[in-house]
Design a protein around this motif. Structure first.
Motif, PDB file in Angstrom:
ATOM      1  N   ASN A  37       0.802  -1.223   0.000  1.00  0.00           N
ATOM      2  CA  ASN A  37       0.000   0.000   0.000  1.00  0.00           C
ATOM      3  C   ASN A  37       0.837   1.276   0.000  1.00  0.00           C
ATOM      4  N   THR A  38       1.966   1.271   0.709  1.00  0.00           N
ATOM      5  CA  THR A  38       2.778   2.498   0.830  1.00  0.00           C
ATOM      6  C   THR A  38       3.925   2.551  -0.176  1.00  0.00           C
ATOM      7  N   GLN A  39       4.324   1.407  -0.689  1.00  0.00           N
ATOM      8  CA  GLN A  39       5.473   1.271  -1.586  1.00  0.00           C
ATOM      9  C   GLN A  39       6.740   1.854  -0.953  1.00  0.00           C
ATOM     10  N   GLU A  40       6.858   1.661   0.344  1.00  0.00           N
ATOM     11  CA  GLU A  40       8.022   2.125   1.095  1.00  0.00           C
ATOM     12  C   GLU A  40       8.822   0.927   1.601  1.00  0.00           C
ATOM     13  N   VAL A  41      10.124   1.141   1.750  1.00  0.00           N
ATOM     14  CA  VAL A  41      10.996   0.133   2.339  1.00  0.00           C
ATOM     15  C   VAL A  41      10.757   0.115   3.844  1.00  0.00           C
ATOM     16  N   LEU A  71       9.364  -3.904  -5.194  1.00  0.00           N
ATOM     17  CA  LEU A  71      10.002  -3.959  -6.509  1.00  0.00           C
ATOM     18  C   LEU A  71       9.173  -3.071  -7.425  1.00  0.00           C
ATOM     19  N   LEU A  72       9.745  -1.953  -7.809  1.00  0.00           N
ATOM     20  CA  LEU A  72       9.029  -0.962  -8.605  1.00  0.00           C
ATOM     21  C   LEU A  72       9.646  -0.841  -9.994  1.00  0.00           C
ATOM     22  N   ASN A  73       8.797  -0.713 -10.984  1.00  0.00           N
ATOM     23  CA  ASN A  73       9.243  -0.429 -12.344  1.00  0.00           C
ATOM     24  C   ASN A  73       8.390   0.711 -12.869  1.00  0.00           C
ATOM     25  N   GLN A  74       9.024   1.846 -13.118  1.00  0.00           N
ATOM     26  CA  GLN A  74       8.339   3.056 -13.580  1.00  0.00           C
ATOM     27  C   GLN A  74       7.181   3.419 -12.655  1.00  0.00           C
ATOM     28  N   GLY A  75       7.420   3.286 -11.370  1.00  0.00           N
ATOM     29  CA  GLY A  75       6.434   3.659 -10.366  1.00  0.00           C
ATOM     30  C   GLY A  75       5.356   2.618 -10.111  1.00  0.00           C
ATOM     31  N   ASN A  76       5.391   1.518 -10.833  1.00  0.00           N
ATOM     32  CA  ASN A  76       4.393   0.462 -10.646  1.00  0.00           C
ATOM     33  C   ASN A  76       4.980  -0.670  -9.816  1.00  0.00           C
ATOM     34  N   LEU A  77       4.219  -1.098  -8.818  1.00  0.00           N
ATOM     35  CA  LEU A  77       4.636  -2.211  -7.969  1.00  0.00           C
ATOM     36  C   LEU A  77       4.446  -3.516  -8.731  1.00  0.00           C
ATOM     37  N   ILE A  78       5.542  -4.256  -8.897  1.00  0.00           N
ATOM     38  CA  ILE A  78       5.419  -5.548  -9.582  1.00  0.00           C
ATOM     39  C   ILE A  78       5.865  -6.709  -8.701  1.00  0.00           C
ATOM     40  N   MET A 102      19.058  -1.411  -5.669  1.00  0.00           N
ATOM     41  CA  MET A 102      19.541  -1.442  -7.058  1.00  0.00           C
ATOM     42  C   MET A 102      19.274  -2.802  -7.698  1.00  0.00           C
ATOM     43  N   LEU A 103      19.527  -3.863  -6.947  1.00  0.00           N
ATOM     44  CA  LEU A 103      19.255  -5.202  -7.470  1.00  0.00           C
ATOM     45  C   LEU A 103      17.765  -5.405  -7.737  1.00  0.00           C
ATOM     46  N   CYS A 104      16.943  -4.898  -6.843  1.00  0.00           N
ATOM     47  CA  CYS A 104      15.491  -5.024  -7.015  1.00  0.00           C
ATOM     48  C   CYS A 104      14.996  -4.221  -8.218  1.00  0.00           C
ATOM     49  N   THR A 105      15.624  -3.078  -8.459  1.00  0.00           N
ATOM     50  CA  THR A 105      15.261  -2.287  -9.648  1.00  0.00           C
ATOM     51  C   THR A 105      15.556  -3.093 -10.906  1.00  0.00           C
ATOM     52  N   GLN A 106      16.725  -3.724 -10.951  1.00  0.00           N
ATOM     53  CA  GLN A 106      17.075  -4.561 -12.096  1.00  0.00           C
ATOM     54  C   GLN A 106      16.138  -5.766 -12.201  1.00  0.00           C
ATOM     55  N   ALA A 108      13.062  -5.889 -11.144  1.00  0.00           N
ATOM     56  CA  ALA A 108      11.752  -5.388 -11.580  1.00  0.00           C
ATOM     57  C   ALA A 108      11.734  -5.187 -13.089  1.00  0.00           C
ATOM     58  N   ILE A 109      12.809  -4.642 -13.639  1.00  0.00           N
ATOM     59  CA  ILE A 109      12.896  -4.451 -15.091  1.00  0.00           C
ATOM     60  C   ILE A 109      12.873  -5.806 -15.794  1.00  0.00           C
ATOM     61  N   SER A 110      13.636  -6.761 -15.273  1.00  0.00           N
ATOM     62  CA  SER A 110      13.671  -8.094 -15.876  1.00  0.00           C
ATOM     63  C   SER A 110      12.307  -8.777 -15.804  1.00  0.00           C
ATOM     64  N   LEU A 111      11.638  -8.651 -14.661  1.00  0.00           N
ATOM     65  CA  LEU A 111      10.305  -9.247 -14.528  1.00  0.00           C
ATOM     66  C   LEU A 111       9.309  -8.614 -15.493  1.00  0.00           C
ATOM     67  N   GLU A 112       9.374  -7.309 -15.627  1.00  0.00           N
ATOM     68  CA  GLU A 112       8.472  -6.620 -16.558  1.00  0.00           C
ATOM     69  C   GLU A 112       8.770  -7.038 -17.998  1.00  0.00           C
ATOM     70  N   ASN A 113      10.050  -7.138 -18.346  1.00  0.00           N
ATOM     71  CA  ASN A 113      10.417  -7.588 -19.693  1.00  0.00           C
ATOM     72  C   ASN A 113       9.925  -9.008 -19.939  1.00  0.00           C
ATOM     73  N   ALA A 114      10.049  -9.865 -18.941  1.00  0.00           N
ATOM     74  CA  ALA A 114       9.559 -11.240 -19.074  1.00  0.00           C
ATOM     75  C   ALA A 114       8.049 -11.260 -19.261  1.00  0.00           C
ATOM     76  N   ARG A 115       7.350 -10.411 -18.527  1.00  0.00           N
ATOM     77  CA  ARG A 115       5.889 -10.332 -18.665  1.00  0.00           C
ATOM     78  C   ARG A 115       5.509  -9.845 -20.066  1.00  0.00           C
ATOM     79  N   LEU A 116       6.206  -8.818 -20.549  1.00  0.00           N
ATOM     80  CA  LEU A 116       5.927  -8.297 -21.892  1.00  0.00           C
ATOM     81  C   LEU A 116       6.222  -9.340 -22.961  1.00  0.00           C
ATOM     82  N   TYR A 117       7.326 -10.058 -22.802  1.00  0.00           N
ATOM     83  CA  TYR A 117       7.680 -11.101 -23.763  1.00  0.00           C
ATOM     84  C   TYR A 117       6.622 -12.200 -23.765  1.00  0.00           C
TER      85      TYR A 117
END
Length: 173
Positions: A37-41, A71-78, A102-106, A108-117
């Motif tokens: 809900n808060t998207q905070e650490v 794990l956020l990608n472009q402001g979206n919680l994934i 930093m690892l979680c950002t990477q 999140a990007i990988s998870l989003e790319n996998a979802r898009l693929y």
């Protein structure tokens, strides 16, 4: 909207799973919902916090340190990363949190790319099936047209023969 546990890792093993977070007795659901809900650490040592995240699971397990990171990608919680240490307090220092972030950002990007693929693959399969169905319909239509042409040609031949048989042959002397 609904969260699922997809992997559980301990120092000795990794288990892939698909379990709902909601009402899961093996997870700190209040903490996870709070981070969702808060998207905070959230970092807690010795369960000492004013946040409304302590639940029955945490009281029972009594971890010394815990971290819950969105794990956020472009402001979206994934996704959400939940880590705990049952033997040492103060494990999640600001440097470690920065590195994990930093690892979680990477991740999140990988998870989003996998979802898009995956979405792209599903669309390609769907389109391929549609094209295959259309091709089958075209073949069926072509076969019907060929049969119609054959029947029309046969009909013309039969009509011509019948006309020739029914027409008297005229001779002149």
């Amino acid at each position: 909207g609904e969260l699922y546990v997809e992997a559980i890792t301990t120092p000795s093993e990794t288990e892939l799973c698909y379990q709902p977070v909601e009402n899961n007795p093996n997870l700190p659901t209040k903490l996870i919902q709070y981070v969702k809900n808060t998207q905070e650490v959230v970092v807690v040592d010795d369960l000492n916090t004013d946040l409304p995240v302590i639940d029955e699971y945490l009281l029972k397990k009594q971890p010394k340190s815990l971290l819950c990171l969105p794990l956020l990608n472009q402001g979206n919680l994934i996704g959400i990363l939940y880590l705990k240490n049952i033997s040492t307090s103060g494990v999640f220092t600001s440097d470690r949190i920065l590195m994990l972030n930093m690892l979680c950002t990477q991740a999140a990007i990988s998870l989003e790319n996998a979802r898009l693929y995956d979405n792209l693959e599903q669309k390609v399969q769907q389109r391929t099936k549609e094209l295959s169905d259309t091709l089958e319909q075209l073949k069926t239509t072509q076969n019907k047209l060929v049969e119609s042409e054959k029947m029309a040609a046969l009909g013309s031949l039969v009509a011509g023969v019948a006309h020739e048989i029914n027409t008297p042959v005229g001779t002149s002397i």
